[in-house]
Design a protein around this motif. Structure first.
Motif, PDB file in Angstrom:
ATOM      1  N   ALA A 384       4.283  17.705  93.851  1.00  0.00           N
ATOM      2  CA  ALA A 384       5.211  17.943  92.736  1.00  0.00           C
ATOM      3  C   ALA A 384       5.211  19.391  92.260  1.00  0.00           C
ATOM      4  O   ALA A 384       6.008  19.765  91.407  1.00  0.00           O
ATOM      5  CB  ALA A 384       4.869  17.017  91.569  1.00  0.00           C
ATOM      6  N   GLY A 385       4.306  20.207  92.796  1.00  0.00           N
ATOM      7  CA  GLY A 385       4.183  21.573  92.303  1.00  0.00           C
ATOM      8  C   GLY A 385       3.433  21.667  90.999  1.00  0.00           C
ATOM      9  O   GLY A 385       3.512  22.660  90.285  1.00  0.00           O
ATOM     10  N   GLY A 386       2.672  20.601  90.684  1.00  0.00           N
ATOM     11  CA  GLY A 386       1.874  20.577  89.468  1.00  0.00           C
ATOM     12  C   GLY A 386       2.347  19.531  88.488  1.00  0.00           C
ATOM     13  O   GLY A 386       3.448  18.981  88.608  1.00  0.00           O
ATOM     14  N   GLY A 387       1.487  19.220  87.517  1.00  0.00           N
ATOM     15  CA  GLY A 387       1.839  18.255  86.490  1.00  0.00           C
ATOM     16  C   GLY A 387       0.655  17.379  86.141  1.00  0.00           C
ATOM     17  O   GLY A 387      -0.496  17.779  86.273  1.00  0.00           O
ATOM     18  N   TYR A 388       0.951  16.153  85.688  1.00  0.00           N
ATOM     19  CA  TYR A 388      -0.049  15.134  85.378  1.00  0.00           C
ATOM     20  C   TYR A 388       0.274  13.886  86.200  1.00  0.00           C
ATOM     21  O   TYR A 388       1.449  13.544  86.371  1.00  0.00           O
ATOM     22  CB  TYR A 388      -0.027  14.752  83.900  1.00  0.00           C
ATOM     23  CG  TYR A 388      -0.482  15.817  82.940  1.00  0.00           C
ATOM     24  CD1 TYR A 388      -1.799  16.268  82.943  1.00  0.00           C
ATOM     25  CD2 TYR A 388       0.390  16.356  82.006  1.00  0.00           C
ATOM     26  CE1 TYR A 388      -2.234  17.230  82.047  1.00  0.00           C
ATOM     27  CE2 TYR A 388      -0.030  17.321  81.102  1.00  0.00           C
ATOM     28  CZ  TYR A 388      -1.344  17.759  81.129  1.00  0.00           C
ATOM     29  OH  TYR A 388      -1.764  18.707  80.244  1.00  0.00           O
ATOM     30  N   ALA A 389      -0.761  13.187  86.676  1.00  0.00           N
ATOM     31  CA  ALA A 389      -0.522  11.993  87.482  1.00  0.00           C
ATOM     32  C   ALA A 389      -1.594  10.956  87.198  1.00  0.00           C
ATOM     33  O   ALA A 389      -2.734  11.278  86.857  1.00  0.00           O
ATOM     34  CB  ALA A 389      -0.509  12.336  88.967  1.00  0.00           C
ATOM     35  N   ALA A 390      -1.211   9.677  87.378  1.00  0.00           N
ATOM     36  CA  ALA A 390      -2.139   8.555  87.323  1.00  0.00           C
ATOM     37  C   ALA A 390      -1.967   7.756  88.603  1.00  0.00           C
ATOM     38  O   ALA A 390      -0.842   7.569  89.087  1.00  0.00           O
ATOM     39  CB  ALA A 390      -1.861   7.681  86.105  1.00  0.00           C
ATOM     40  N   ALA A 391      -3.092   7.280  89.187  1.00  0.00           N
ATOM     41  CA  ALA A 391      -3.028   6.568  90.460  1.00  0.00           C
ATOM     42  C   ALA A 391      -4.025   5.428  90.475  1.00  0.00           C
ATOM     43  O   ALA A 391      -5.067   5.475  89.814  1.00  0.00           O
ATOM     44  CB  ALA A 391      -3.303   7.525  91.622  1.00  0.00           C
ATOM     45  N   LEU A 392      -3.692   4.419  91.265  1.00  0.00           N
ATOM     46  CA  LEU A 392      -4.590   3.296  91.503  1.00  0.00           C
ATOM     47  C   LEU A 392      -4.541   3.010  92.991  1.00  0.00           C
ATOM     48  O   LEU A 392      -3.513   2.579  93.518  1.00  0.00           O
ATOM     49  CB  LEU A 392      -4.158   2.071  90.702  1.00  0.00           C
ATOM     50  CG  LEU A 392      -5.082   0.845  90.791  1.00  0.00           C
ATOM     51  CD1 LEU A 392      -6.482   1.189  90.296  1.00  0.00           C
ATOM     52  CD2 LEU A 392      -4.512  -0.321  89.993  1.00  0.00           C
ATOM     53  N   GLY A 398       2.221   6.918  87.805  1.00  0.00           N
ATOM     54  CA  GLY A 398       3.029   7.726  86.900  1.00  0.00           C
ATOM     55  C   GLY A 398       2.851   9.201  87.191  1.00  0.00           C
ATOM     56  O   GLY A 398       1.798   9.625  87.686  1.00  0.00           O
ATOM     57  N   LEU A 399       3.897   9.974  86.888  1.00  0.00           N
ATOM     58  CA  LEU A 399       3.868  11.411  87.182  1.00  0.00           C
ATOM     59  C   LEU A 399       4.734  12.154  86.172  1.00  0.00           C
ATOM     60  O   LEU A 399       5.857  11.740  85.880  1.00  0.00           O
ATOM     61  CB  LEU A 399       4.382  11.672  88.598  1.00  0.00           C
ATOM     62  CG  LEU A 399       4.511  13.124  89.050  1.00  0.00           C
ATOM     63  CD1 LEU A 399       3.132  13.764  89.202  1.00  0.00           C
ATOM     64  CD2 LEU A 399       5.283  13.219  90.364  1.00  0.00           C
ATOM     65  N   VAL A 400       4.193  13.240  85.634  1.00  0.00           N
ATOM     66  CA  VAL A 400       4.971  14.177  84.825  1.00  0.00           C
ATOM     67  C   VAL A 400       4.992  15.503  85.583  1.00  0.00           C
ATOM     68  O   VAL A 400       3.986  16.213  85.629  1.00  0.00           O
ATOM     69  CB  VAL A 400       4.351  14.382  83.426  1.00  0.00           C
ATOM     70  CG1 VAL A 400       5.156  15.428  82.647  1.00  0.00           C
ATOM     71  CG2 VAL A 400       4.302  13.075  82.661  1.00  0.00           C
ATOM     72  N   PRO A 401       6.105  15.855  86.229  1.00  0.00           N
ATOM     73  CA  PRO A 401       6.154  17.108  87.001  1.00  0.00           C
ATOM     74  C   PRO A 401       6.161  18.320  86.070  1.00  0.00           C
ATOM     75  O   PRO A 401       6.869  18.336  85.057  1.00  0.00           O
ATOM     76  CB  PRO A 401       7.479  17.005  87.772  1.00  0.00           C
ATOM     77  CG  PRO A 401       7.920  15.583  87.650  1.00  0.00           C
ATOM     78  CD  PRO A 401       7.359  15.090  86.361  1.00  0.00           C
ATOM     79  N   LEU A 402       5.366  19.331  86.416  1.00  0.00           N
ATOM     80  CA  LEU A 402       5.332  20.598  85.691  1.00  0.00           C
ATOM     81  C   LEU A 402       5.477  21.717  86.727  1.00  0.00           C
ATOM     82  O   LEU A 402       4.499  22.396  87.071  1.00  0.00           O
ATOM     83  CB  LEU A 402       4.031  20.739  84.895  1.00  0.00           C
ATOM     84  CG  LEU A 402       3.759  19.666  83.840  1.00  0.00           C
ATOM     85  CD1 LEU A 402       2.381  19.865  83.220  1.00  0.00           C
ATOM     86  CD2 LEU A 402       4.840  19.666  82.766  1.00  0.00           C
ATOM     87  N   PRO A 403       6.699  21.921  87.224  1.00  0.00           N
ATOM     88  CA  PRO A 403       6.889  22.823  88.371  1.00  0.00           C
ATOM     89  C   PRO A 403       6.767  24.309  88.046  1.00  0.00           C
ATOM     90  O   PRO A 403       6.614  25.117  88.954  1.00  0.00           O
ATOM     91  CB  PRO A 403       8.304  22.483  88.835  1.00  0.00           C
ATOM     92  CG  PRO A 403       8.996  21.975  87.605  1.00  0.00           C
ATOM     93  CD  PRO A 403       7.956  21.256  86.823  1.00  0.00           C
ATOM     94  N   ILE A 404       6.865  24.696  86.774  1.00  0.00           N
ATOM     95  CA  ILE A 404       6.755  26.110  86.414  1.00  0.00           C
ATOM     96  C   ILE A 404       5.276  26.432  86.223  1.00  0.00           C
ATOM     97  O   ILE A 404       4.656  26.056  85.223  1.00  0.00           O
ATOM     98  CB  ILE A 404       7.566  26.436  85.153  1.00  0.00           C
ATOM     99  CG1 ILE A 404       9.052  26.138  85.392  1.00  0.00           C
ATOM    100  CG2 ILE A 404       7.381  27.894  84.751  1.00  0.00           C
ATOM    101  CD1 ILE A 404       9.922  26.310  84.185  1.00  0.00           C
ATOM    102  N   ALA A 405       4.700  27.083  87.218  1.00  0.00           N
ATOM    103  CA  ALA A 405       3.288  27.482  87.251  1.00  0.00           C
ATOM    104  C   ALA A 405       2.329  26.293  87.181  1.00  0.00           C
ATOM    105  O   ALA A 405       1.151  26.474  86.939  1.00  0.00           O
ATOM    106  CB  ALA A 405       2.981  28.480  86.129  1.00  0.00           C
ATOM    107  N   GLY A 406       2.835  25.085  87.393  1.00  0.00           N
ATOM    108  CA  GLY A 406       1.991  23.909  87.243  1.00  0.00           C
ATOM    109  C   GLY A 406       1.621  23.639  85.807  1.00  0.00           C
ATOM    110  O   GLY A 406       0.726  22.844  85.524  1.00  0.00           O
TER     111      GLY A 406
END
Length: 471
Positions: A384-392, A398-406
């Protein structure tokens, strides 16, 4: 607004500073900048850039650049390291913001003598009073992870208010939209017994004086007509806003057009992590395991030595004791190093969470109850180029993409809040997280300049020293 582009500078260097200045041009809001003083924050982590005094001083020609931002290298300032001295002397006479968590006595005196004007890291009223007595302005902080305001209100009185102001220091979209910013701090202060006029002074004139801004901060001749009309001095609801004498907002609606966007070329594609070489195994060595203990609402962590849970010769996470495995992976393409440790206080029962926001070097940080989930979350961030993620397991929940500098989203704040709310929902319901916002807690676990125990890509750090994972 007095800002510090420290985070994006740790990822992209001077290009990030230029981007922030360009992106904030033409707004009905003065976005003033203090230049990041510690990139990297210390030698104990790997950032995407290194900024010397020579890199920073040319920016002083910009009309919206004030001085030097929070000087986190307390040992460098007190011990007069060459790099610290060069920066502090280069900005002498300009505002120099400070960062002195728990610094007291002679060490505080030496730090203040080195040049900083202010501090925002106090957690107790007596710490505030000692720093004011040492000549510092003190900012009372109420962020998302660090909620110190209520504890510090006993330090506020008519004598101290001229040296006190408010600051947020990291506040998420949900709190910005749901609670507010300085207006929220005003409400909390007055509800806590602070005289409304003293609180307003801290929000306006005291803050302006702390940064040497003599052209604003009060309604008086010769000062900019940057004005806010409030409904009352209890709820502090903003009725209207004027910038330079022109009404720019009313009843929560903007009366201006958005400024044109800035060139984002230099601040995208910044996640260059080497997941292939990452080894999450922790061979058991006997003895106790040093564990980071995180506290909700605080940046300061504690250290605890625990008997590890061991499976097939490896120390592993233990949900029954709220013991998660933690990893910080270098993501700037500067070697791909990583550190592995353990943390308590996030309240996960299963799965993993990860983020590319990891103060201050902003490497990839993941915490989880199994290695597969941690790898899945880290891979989602890389893609995603950075962000927050949750995985199982192998599933990204879930994913919140934060593409500007991560670090930042290119979506409107309302959309980011929806994404973050959805991510927190799955983290609480599917991963069993008990912390209100474990991602904000996670983001500060690599912050080695805050005591006492943290993890960076170079290993476990305790009070500016690398320490062994095993006690």
């Amino acid at each position: 607004m007095v800002s510090d582009p420290h985070e994006i500078a740790n990822v992209t260097g001077t290009a990030g500073i230029r981007y922030m200045l360009e992106a904030s041009e033409g707004l009905p809001l003065d976005v003033l900048v203090n230049l990041p003083s510690c990139v990297p924050a210390s030698h104990l982590s790997t950032s995407g850039a290194e900024l010397t005094a020579a890199d920073l001083l040319p920016f002083l020609e910009h009309p919206r650049v004030l001085g030097l931002a929070e000087f986190m290298n307390v040992p460098g300032a007190v011990g007069a390291s060459p790099d610290a001295v060069e920066k502090l002397l280069g900005f002498r006479g300009r505002p120099i913001d400070g960062h002195a968590p728990g610094v007291r006595g002679k060490t505080l005196a030496a730090y203040v003598a080195a040049g900083p004007w202010a501090d925002h890291e106090s957690v107790a009223p007596d710490e505030v009073l000692e720093k004011v007595a040492a000549g510092l302005y003190v900012f009372l902080r109420e962020g998302t992870a660090a909620r110190n305001l209520e504890d510090l209100l006993p330090a506020v009185n008519a004598a101290t208010a001229p040296r006190l102001a408010f600051c947020s220091d990291d506040r998420h979209p949900a709190e910005l939209l749901g609670e507010g910013h300085v207006d929220h701090m005003l409400r909390r202060a007055v509800a806590g017994g602070v005289d409304p006029l003293l609180a307003l002074r801290m929000a306006t004139l005291s803050a302006a004086e702390a940064f040497g801004l003599r052209d604003r901060g009060a309604v008086a001749p010769g000062r900019w007509a940057d004005l806010v009309a409030l409904d009352d001095l209890e709820g502090f609801r903003v009725r209207a806003v004027w910038f330079r004498g022109r009404k720019v907002a009313e009843d929560g609606r903007p009366l201006f057009e958005a400024a044109p966007g800035a060139d984002e070329t230099a601040v995208r594609g910044t996640v260059r992590a080497d997941l292939a070489r990452l080894d999450l195994d922790v061979p058991a060595r006997g003895g106790g395991l040093r564990v980071i203990v995180a506290h909700e609402g605080q940046l300061i962590t504690d250290e605890e030595v625990v008997e590890p849970r061991v499976e097939e010769g490896l120390a592993v996470a233990d949900p029954a004791r709220d013991l998660a495995k933690l990893v910080v992976l270098e993501r700037h393409g500067n070697g791909g190093g990583y550190g592995v440790g353990f943390v308590r206080g996030l309240g996960l029962e299963r799965g993993a969470i990860a983020g590319s926001v990891g103060h201050d070097s902003h490497n990839l940080t993941a915490a989880g109850m199994d290695d597969l989930s941690m790898r899945t979350a880290l891979r989602a961030l890389a893609e995603a180029g950075g962000g927050y993620a949750a995985a199982l397991g192998e599933e990204v929940l879930g994913l919140v993409p934060l593409p500007i500098a991560g670090l930042m989203s290119d979506a409107p704040i309302e959309r980011v809040r929806e994404q973050m709310d959805a991510l927190l929902h799955v983290t609480h319901t599917h991963l069993g997280a008990r912390s209100r916002d474990p991602f904000m807690q996670l983001a500060f676990l690599p912050l080695e300049v805050i005591p006492h125990l943290k993890l960076t890509d170079r290993g476990l750090v305790r009070d500016f020293d690398i320490v062994d994972l095993w006690a």
